[in-house]
Design an enzyme around this catalytic site. Structure first.
Site, PDB file in Angstrom:
ATOM      1  N   HIS A  18     -18.285 -37.037  16.419  1.00  0.00           N
ATOM      2  CA  HIS A  18     -19.427 -36.058  16.583  1.00  0.00           C
ATOM      3  C   HIS A  18     -19.018 -34.722  17.117  1.00  0.00           C
ATOM      4  O   HIS A  18     -19.078 -33.544  16.768  1.00  0.00           O
ATOM      5  CB  HIS A  18     -20.510 -36.609  17.352  1.00  0.00           C
ATOM      6  CG  HIS A  18     -21.361 -37.511  16.794  1.00  0.00           C
ATOM      7  ND1 HIS A  18     -21.632 -38.801  17.535  1.00  0.00           N
ATOM      8  CD2 HIS A  18     -21.580 -38.037  15.627  1.00  0.00           C
ATOM      9  CE1 HIS A  18     -22.171 -39.620  16.804  1.00  0.00           C
ATOM     10  NE2 HIS A  18     -22.373 -39.069  15.709  1.00  0.00           N
ATOM     11  N   LYS A  42     -34.882 -46.649  15.406  1.00  0.00           N
ATOM     12  CA  LYS A  42     -33.262 -47.088  15.658  1.00  0.00           C
ATOM     13  C   LYS A  42     -33.285 -47.785  17.128  1.00  0.00           C
ATOM     14  O   LYS A  42     -32.229 -48.307  17.366  1.00  0.00           O
ATOM     15  CB  LYS A  42     -32.662 -45.883  15.478  1.00  0.00           C
ATOM     16  CG  LYS A  42     -32.383 -45.477  14.091  1.00  0.00           C
ATOM     17  CD  LYS A  42     -31.289 -44.452  14.184  1.00  0.00           C
ATOM     18  CE  LYS A  42     -30.795 -44.181  12.746  1.00  0.00           C
ATOM     19  NZ  LYS A  42     -29.586 -43.238  12.509  1.00  0.00           N
ATOM     20  N   ARG A  91     -18.179 -40.195   6.695  1.00  0.00           N
ATOM     21  CA  ARG A  91     -17.316 -41.087   7.098  1.00  0.00           C
ATOM     22  C   ARG A  91     -16.536 -41.550   5.704  1.00  0.00           C
ATOM     23  O   ARG A  91     -15.210 -41.781   5.614  1.00  0.00           O
ATOM     24  CB  ARG A  91     -17.478 -41.942   8.043  1.00  0.00           C
ATOM     25  CG  ARG A  91     -17.676 -41.533   9.219  1.00  0.00           C
ATOM     26  CD  ARG A  91     -18.480 -42.446  10.260  1.00  0.00           C
ATOM     27  NE  ARG A  91     -19.625 -42.615   9.484  1.00  0.00           N
ATOM     28  CZ  ARG A  91     -20.730 -43.495  10.273  1.00  0.00           C
ATOM     29  NH1 ARG A  91     -20.477 -43.845  11.452  1.00  0.00           N
ATOM     30  NH2 ARG A  91     -21.710 -43.866   9.342  1.00  0.00           N
ATOM     31  N   SER A 129     -21.329 -44.517  16.042  1.00  0.00           N
ATOM     32  CA  SER A 129     -22.353 -44.868  17.286  1.00  0.00           C
ATOM     33  C   SER A 129     -22.770 -46.382  17.483  1.00  0.00           C
ATOM     34  O   SER A 129     -22.427 -46.935  18.625  1.00  0.00           O
ATOM     35  CB  SER A 129     -23.613 -44.038  17.310  1.00  0.00           C
ATOM     36  OG  SER A 129     -23.069 -42.695  17.562  1.00  0.00           O
TER      37      SER A 129
END
Length: 159
Positions: A18, A42, A91, A129
């Site tokens: 990030h 989440k 990604r 993450s």
């Protein structure tokens, strides 16, 4: 032209990937708003305040980056901060499929806001993450994946 870009995410935690994207886009746009989503669905490891504080401290050397928490629709927040660009990091191909759907919907909601995709640096293409959280929860070494401030926050929270 004075362009503000918004870089949204949960950043739970903010990783070196990030940070890399934030540094790269800070040279591409006049103003960057790193928007940290509340997103309780989440079940974040760090609170919104902890994530916001960490990002502010880590990115303070980037003079054109402002960190803000948000909830609700991203396009609404983008409008509020005057952003005409949404930045999303990619990604893998699997990210692209999902991000294209979101970009299409955001465009439908507000066709004045463009989405720009930034490819992750090769060394960060595997990094997420959720993987960092999982490694940390099981006592693994995450020091190469996060800023030292985040590493300390994990150590404190996992005690």
């Amino acid at each position: 032209m004075d362009v503000t870009a918004i870089y949204p995410g949960t950043f739970d935690p903010i990783t070196v990937g990030h940070i890399d994207v934030a540094e790269r886009i800070s040279g591409m746009f006049d103003h960057i708003v790193l928007a940290i989503a509340r997103n309780p669905a989440k079940k974040p490891f760090f609170t919104l305040e902890e994530r916001t504080d960490a990002a502010q401290q880590i990115l303070k050397s980037l003079g054109n980056v402002k960190v803000v928490p948000f909830e609700g629709l991203l396009v609404n927040v983008a409008e509020e901060v005057g952003a005409s660009v949404i930045v999303r990091g990619l990604r893998a191909v699997s990210d692209f499929d999902y991000e294209m759907q979101i970009a299409g919907m955001n465009r439908k909601l507000n066709d004045d806001i463009e989405t720009v995709f930034i490819a992750a640096s090769q060394e960060n293409a595997f990094l997420s993450s959720s993987i960092v959280r999982e490694i940390a929860r099981h006592g693994g070494d995450i020091s190469e994946f996060v800023h030292p401030l985040v590493l300390d926050a994990f150590k404190t929270k996992l005690r």
